[in-house]
Design a protein around this motif. Structure first.
Motif, PDB file in Angstrom:
ATOM      1  N   MET A   1       0.839  -1.181   0.000  1.00 12.02           N
ATOM      2  CA  MET A   1       0.000   0.000   0.000  1.00 12.02           C
ATOM      3  C   MET A   1       0.893   1.256   0.000  1.00 12.02           C
ATOM      4  N   SER A   2       0.722   2.093  -0.988  1.00 15.64           N
ATOM      5  CA  SER A   2       1.578   3.285  -1.056  1.00 15.64           C
ATOM      6  C   SER A   2       0.874   4.466  -0.388  1.00 15.64           C
ATOM      7  N   THR A   3       1.675   5.233   0.311  1.00 17.35           N
ATOM      8  CA  THR A   3       1.130   6.438   0.930  1.00 17.35           C
ATOM      9  C   THR A   3       1.865   7.632   0.351  1.00 17.35           C
ATOM     10  N   TYR A   4       1.135   8.687   0.121  1.00 18.78           N
ATOM     11  CA  TYR A   4       1.791   9.898  -0.334  1.00 18.78           C
ATOM     12  C   TYR A   4       1.159  11.101   0.351  1.00 18.78           C
ATOM     13  N   VAL A   5       1.956  12.131   0.434  1.00 19.05           N
ATOM     14  CA  VAL A   5       1.545  13.334   1.144  1.00 19.05           C
ATOM     15  C   VAL A   5       0.674  14.190   0.235  1.00 19.05           C
ATOM     16  N   HIS A   6      -0.384  14.729   0.787  1.00 17.64           N
ATOM     17  CA  HIS A   6      -1.216  15.683   0.053  1.00 17.64           C
ATOM     18  C   HIS A   6      -0.753  17.082   0.431  1.00 17.64           C
ATOM     19  N   TYR A   7      -0.528  17.917  -0.571  1.00 19.60           N
ATOM     20  CA  TYR A   7      -0.096  19.291  -0.315  1.00 19.60           C
ATOM     21  C   TYR A   7      -1.218  20.251  -0.673  1.00 19.60           C
ATOM     22  N   SER A   8      -1.379  21.274   0.127  1.00 16.61           N
ATOM     23  CA  SER A   8      -2.287  22.352  -0.274  1.00 16.61           C
ATOM     24  C   SER A   8      -1.510  23.192  -1.286  1.00 16.61           C
ATOM     25  N   VAL A   9      -2.205  24.052  -2.011  1.00 17.46           N
ATOM     26  CA  VAL A   9      -1.532  24.918  -2.992  1.00 17.46           C
ATOM     27  C   VAL A   9      -0.500  25.797  -2.276  1.00 17.46           C
ATOM     28  N   GLN A  10      -0.857  26.315  -1.093  1.00 20.79           N
ATOM     29  CA  GLN A  10       0.064  27.174  -0.343  1.00 20.79           C
ATOM     30  C   GLN A  10       1.311  26.397   0.085  1.00 20.79           C
ATOM     31  N   GLU A  11       1.124  25.169   0.569  1.00 17.89           N
ATOM     32  CA  GLU A  11       2.265  24.350   0.997  1.00 17.89           C
ATOM     33  C   GLU A  11       3.184  24.044  -0.193  1.00 17.89           C
ATOM     34  N   ALA A  12       2.572  23.666  -1.286  1.00 18.40           N
ATOM     35  CA  ALA A  12       3.342  23.341  -2.488  1.00 18.40           C
ATOM     36  C   ALA A  12       4.086  24.577  -2.987  1.00 18.40           C
ATOM     37  N   GLN A  13       3.407  25.720  -2.914  1.00 17.50           N
ATOM     38  CA  GLN A  13       4.020  26.980  -3.361  1.00 17.50           C
ATOM     39  C   GLN A  13       5.241  27.315  -2.511  1.00 17.50           C
ATOM     40  N   LYS A  14       5.126  27.185  -1.209  1.00 21.07           N
ATOM     41  CA  LYS A  14       6.260  27.452  -0.299  1.00 21.07           C
ATOM     42  C   LYS A  14       7.400  26.479  -0.590  1.00 21.07           C
ATOM     43  N   LYS A  15       7.052  25.224  -0.793  1.00 21.59           N
ATOM     44  CA  LYS A  15       8.058  24.202  -1.076  1.00 21.59           C
ATOM     45  C   LYS A  15       8.807  24.545  -2.382  1.00 21.59           C
ATOM     46  N   MET A  16       8.060  24.989  -3.394  1.00 22.30           N
ATOM     47  CA  MET A  16       8.676  25.342  -4.684  1.00 22.30           C
ATOM     48  C   MET A  16       9.495  26.625  -4.578  1.00 22.30           C
ATOM     49  N   GLU A  17       9.069  27.556  -3.721  1.00 16.30           N
ATOM     50  CA  GLU A  17       9.870  28.773  -3.510  1.00 16.30           C
ATOM     51  C   GLU A  17      11.241  28.393  -2.958  1.00 16.30           C
ATOM     52  N   ARG A  18      11.253  27.486  -1.989  1.00 13.39           N
ATOM     53  CA  ARG A  18      12.535  27.041  -1.418  1.00 13.39           C
ATOM     54  C   ARG A  18      13.354  26.279  -2.462  1.00 13.39           C
ATOM     55  N   TYR A  19      12.679  25.433  -3.235  1.00 13.36           N
ATOM     56  CA  TYR A  19      13.324  24.647  -4.283  1.00 13.36           C
ATOM     57  C   TYR A  19      14.014  25.560  -5.305  1.00 13.36           C
ATOM     58  N   CYS A  20      13.343  26.636  -5.690  1.00 17.25           N
ATOM     59  CA  CYS A  20      13.892  27.576  -6.680  1.00 17.25           C
ATOM     60  C   CYS A  20      14.923  28.524  -6.074  1.00 17.25           C
ATOM     61  N   ALA A  21      14.772  28.840  -4.790  1.00 19.86           N
ATOM     62  CA  ALA A  21      15.714  29.755  -4.143  1.00 19.86           C
ATOM     63  C   ALA A  21      17.059  29.066  -3.911  1.00 19.86           C
ATOM     64  N   TYR A  22      17.021  27.754  -3.705  1.00 20.07           N
ATOM     65  CA  TYR A  22      18.239  26.988  -3.441  1.00 20.07           C
ATOM     66  C   TYR A  22      19.170  26.987  -4.649  1.00 20.07           C
TER      67      TYR A  22
END
Length: 157
Positions: A1-22
């Motif tokens: 059984m696979s589990t994956y995290v659900h992200y809200s748009v805001q969470e995903a946006q913050k995660k991508m901001e960090r990803y791009c800032a790095y």
């Protein structure tokens, strides 16, 4: 059984901001990452728009940085840099801008140093095979044929 995290748009946006800032990223990388996070197309579009508007994502800046890095660190020639940028769906215009980051005198000097270093490592006694190995090596790294053949002939007289 696979589990994956659900992200809200805001969470995903913050995660991508960090990803791009790095590190500089291209649009294709960020879109792929968002798809891996199982974001719906509307959310992807919204987040991509935000990242571009807030200057986290800038294709010209990415292309210029990529070209400088691959030339200075990996000693790639223009052809290899151009092809790698094309694979990342960078526009022709931005690829041309990126290549202006490479000073022509530095370019020729790097080719010279790279060719001499590789030639010193080759133990092939047959001159023609030695020339072929050297030129194959330089062509694989993306250096233009006329420059490669001229340099090979100059170093293996």
């Amino acid at each position: 059984m696979s589990t994956y995290v659900h992200y809200s748009v805001q969470e995903a946006q913050k995660k991508m901001e960090r990803y791009c800032a790095y590190q500089e990223r291209c649009h294709k990388e960020v879109e792929k990452k968002l798809r891996e996070m199982r974001m719906i197309p509307e959310a992807i579009d919204s987040i991509m728009g935000h990242l571009i508007q807030e200057n986290y994502l800038n294709e010209e800046r990415f292309a210029r940085s990529f070209a400088r890095g691959k030339f200075n660190i990996k000693k790639w020639g223009r052809n290899r840099i151009k092809n790698e940028l094309k694979q990342r769906d960078i526009s022709k215009f931005n690829i041309q801008l990126a290549l202006t980051e490479i000073d022509y005198q530095d370019y020729l000097q790097t080719l010279d140093v790279l060719a001499k270093k590789k030639l010193a490592q080759l133990t092939e006694p047959n001159l023609f095979k030695k020339r072929k190995k050297l030129s194959d090596y330089l062509l694989y790294r993306g250096w233009e044929s006329p420059l490669v053949y001229e340099k090979v002939m100059e170093l293996t007289k």
